[in-house]
Design an enzyme around this catalytic site. Structure first.
Site, short mmCIF file in Angstrom:
data_model
loop_
_atom_site.label_atom_id
_atom_site.label_comp_id
_atom_site.label_asym_id
_atom_site.label_seq_id
_atom_site.Cartn_x
_atom_site.Cartn_y
_atom_site.Cartn_z
N PRO A 326 47.83 35.27 39.38
CA PRO A 326 48.19 34.83 38.02
C PRO A 326 48.86 35.96 37.25
CG PRO A 326 45.88 34.35 38.53
CD PRO A 326 46.38 35.24 39.62
N ILE A 328 52.48 37.46 34.88
CA ILE A 328 53.94 37.57 34.95
C ILE A 328 54.33 38.20 36.28
CG2 ILE A 328 55.98 38.57 33.87
CD1 ILE A 328 54.40 38.61 31.23
N ASP A 381 43.54 53.47 42.03
CA ASP A 381 43.73 53.93 43.41
C ASP A 381 44.15 52.73 44.27
OD1 ASP A 381 43.79 55.58 45.59
OD2 ASP A 381 41.63 55.63 45.90
#
Length: 605
Positions: A326, A328, A381
């Protein structure tokens, strides 16, 4: 019988050479980690940063070195499968009484898969599951340090025991006032224990080695009283005069989870038996996966091995499918996830829009930079994997179509010869902890309405944290590049973390400028940029229109972080970094610092 005996001798020699290669690796790893104490004592901060970067490369160098030796001396890649099966059996024999068997197994896998063709290595040749238990390993040699030391104070001598506990680490630097610092620790311990009576088993267990990172050394342990166990960490820093001070007392799992966060640099710790340290730390942070604890200790390959085992285990015990993540969609990375698994998978696209002047090699270089850099709690990380296979049925069709459209070189769909089932092979992927994208987090607050006290507080906290994240990155010599809200995420502790690395640069490589004054009315009215912009030029005052379109967001941002829109802020930090200054970035809130607490209580500083 004679040829078999020859094969057995050859198999043992290969196994022994691989074990020698691992032992050399861990000796070098541990020696570099142990040197962190001297670097801390001498305030060699640049040396500490350099060592943290270089230590990350040790593993791959030793794997390359060992596989080269096996090819040169034994032509290992040409040996029959029967030889490799015996190599593994001999290697298991060499793991008996070894102090790092789980790390040695991972090293064996790395060397084996480097030598053998992908279609050749099978579960018979590598360690899919551990062959040797790591339970209760301890070095019993006379001069060996135990994993942890237990102290048994009474209420009357607890202060004295704290002082002795700190002295026991034998730091070659005087403390400014250890008696005062011990009183501060004692005050915080009593606050945590409250009115609880000290039980018969009251004790303090402390790991025998200090944990070094950046400009700090940390005492890590736990207080045990009856059925209660309280994990703690004591950060030791240098004051302006070069004397040592205990800066704070961190208590509880949440404080330790932030200290050992996936968004921070790896610790340097002198460990004889790493699995014992992991077991101790896991008892303090039961919600933290063992893979992430190994990562935090600098043993990233072991963390990667355990993560992959956790991933396979999760696939066997779940039924939901991988989907397009989900949020942009990015221009450079294709992101997918599995709703029930708390990680996201990132694949570099094969082509990018014109405004993204980059390449796959450059993007991989940015991710490597982050891996080797001080992440100051503000950069996630990543685990990097190649040729990861999953059942085709676990992928949504929409996701397969998306990968085939934007990253066709990174996907392969095969039919397994043994089962006839289709599998998806992802050629190269980065895997990160899933966070709530900051733009979605803010939108949730807007949707609830800023008249709602909780929603308004969520928005304000997120905007303040966003600015704090950028300032921490600046202190670490990192310019995020693309600072849009969608490129930051919110962790479960409410921290804002950056995770889009394709445009990051060192602050010292950027040229921060003010927008020049218009030369005439035509310049002032022009919708185009009329002044020259160099490839590394940055104009902070232009950030506002992209970031602060919402009036409520703008008001909070300008109240707390207006300086981020001024070129002088960035130029000042750049100059300090050029002068060799290493900033302090604390993995705890200011109100936990003893000097703040003493000031609030009106105590002597």
């Amino acid at each position: 019988m004679f040829p078999q005996r020859l094969d057995s001798t050859l198999a043992y020699d290969i196994a022994k050479a691989m074990m020698d290669g691992f032992n050399r690796h861990y000796d070098l790893f541990r020696t570099e980690s142990a040197k962190a104490k001297h670097r801390f004592e001498t305030q060699d901060w640049h040396g500490q940063q350099r060592a943290q970067r270089e230590r990350i490369e040790f593993y791959d160098l030793r794997v390359k070195e060992c596989s080269g030796r096996l090819e040169t001396e034994f032509k290992a890649g040409e040996q029959a499968s029967e030889v490799w099966q015996q190599v593994k059996l001999h290697y298991i024999g060499l793991l008996v009484d070894h102090f790092q068997p789980e790390l040695a197994e991972t090293f064996f896998n790395s060397v084996t898969t480097k030598i053998l063709d992908r279609s050749y290595f099978q579960n018979d040749f590598i360690f899919v599951r551990p062959a040797v238990s790591t339970e209760y390993i301890e070095n019993s040699e006379p001069d060996a340090k135990p994993t942890y030391k237990a102290w048994y104070p009474s209420e009357a001598n607890l202060h004295e025991v704290i002082v002795r506990m700190i002295h026991d680490f034998d730091l070659k630097r005087p403390f400014e006032n250890l008696e005062r610092d011990a009183h501060d620790i004692l005050r915080n311990v009593k606050q945590r224990l409250g009115q609880a009576k000290l039980r018969a088993n009251f004790q303090v267990q402390v790991l025998s080695s200090l944990f070094f990172r950046n400009k700090g050394a940390y005492v890590v342990g736990k207080v045990i009283n009856g059925f209660q166990e309280i994990p703690f960490a004591l950060p030791i820093l240098h004051n302006h005069s070069g004397e040592l001070v205990i800066d704070a007392a961190l208590f509880g799992e949440d404080d330790l989870l932030i200290l050992f966060s996936f968004a921070r640099a790896y610790f340097m710790v002198d460990m004889d038996v790493p699995s014992a340290y992991v077991q101790f730390l896991r008892s303090m942070m039961p919600r933290k996966p063992r893979a992430e604890i190994y990562n935090a200790l600098g043993l990233a390959k072991q963390g990667k091995t355990l993560f992959y085992r956790d991933l396979l285990y999760h696939q066997r015990h779940s039924t939901d499918k991988f989907r397009i993540a989900p949020g942009i969609k990015g221009m450079v990375m294709l992101v997918f996830d599995q709703p029930s698994f708390p990680f996201v998978f990132k694949v570099i696209k094969d082509f990018y829009p014109p405004q993204k002047d980059t390449s796959r090699e450059q993007i991989q270089g940015k991710y490597l930079l982050v891996k080797q850099h001080d992440r100051v709690g503000r950069m996630a990380d990543t685990l990097e994997y190649s040729n990861v296979a999953f059942p085709r049925e676990r992928f949504e069709d929409e996701l397969i179509a998306e990968i085939q459209k934007f990253a066709p070189s990174q996907i392969e769909i095969n039919r397994r010869a043994d089962s006839g089932q289709e599998e998806v092979v992802i050629k190269h992927a980065y895997i990160e902890r899933r966070m709530i994208p900051l733009n979605i987090y803010l939108q949730e607050a807007f949707d609830a309405g800023l008249d709602d006290v909780r929603a308004k507080s969520q928005m304000e906290r997120a905007v303040v944290e966003y600015g704090n994240a950028i300032k921490d990155l600046v202190a670490a010599n990192i310019f995020p590049g693309d600072m849009l809200w969608k490129n930051f995420g919110v962790t479960r502790h409410g921290k804002v973390v950056f995770y889009d690395y394709d445009e990051i640069e060192y602050i010292t490589d950027c040229n921060f400028r003010r927008v020049p004054a218009p030369r005439n009315e035509e310049d002032e009215m022009s919708g185009e940029i009329w002044y020259h912009v160099g490839p590394h030029d940055v104009f902070p005052e232009t950030f506002g229109p992209f970031l602060l379109g919402n009036p409520a967001v703008r008001e909070v941002f300008m109240r707390h972080h207006a300086d981020l829109l001024e070129a002088s802020f960035w130029q000042g930090h750049k100059e300090k970094i050029h002068q060799g200054h290493v900033h302090d970035v604390f993995p705890y809130e200011a109100d936990k610092r003893f000097q703040i607490q003493r000031a609030a209580l009106g105590l002597s500083l």
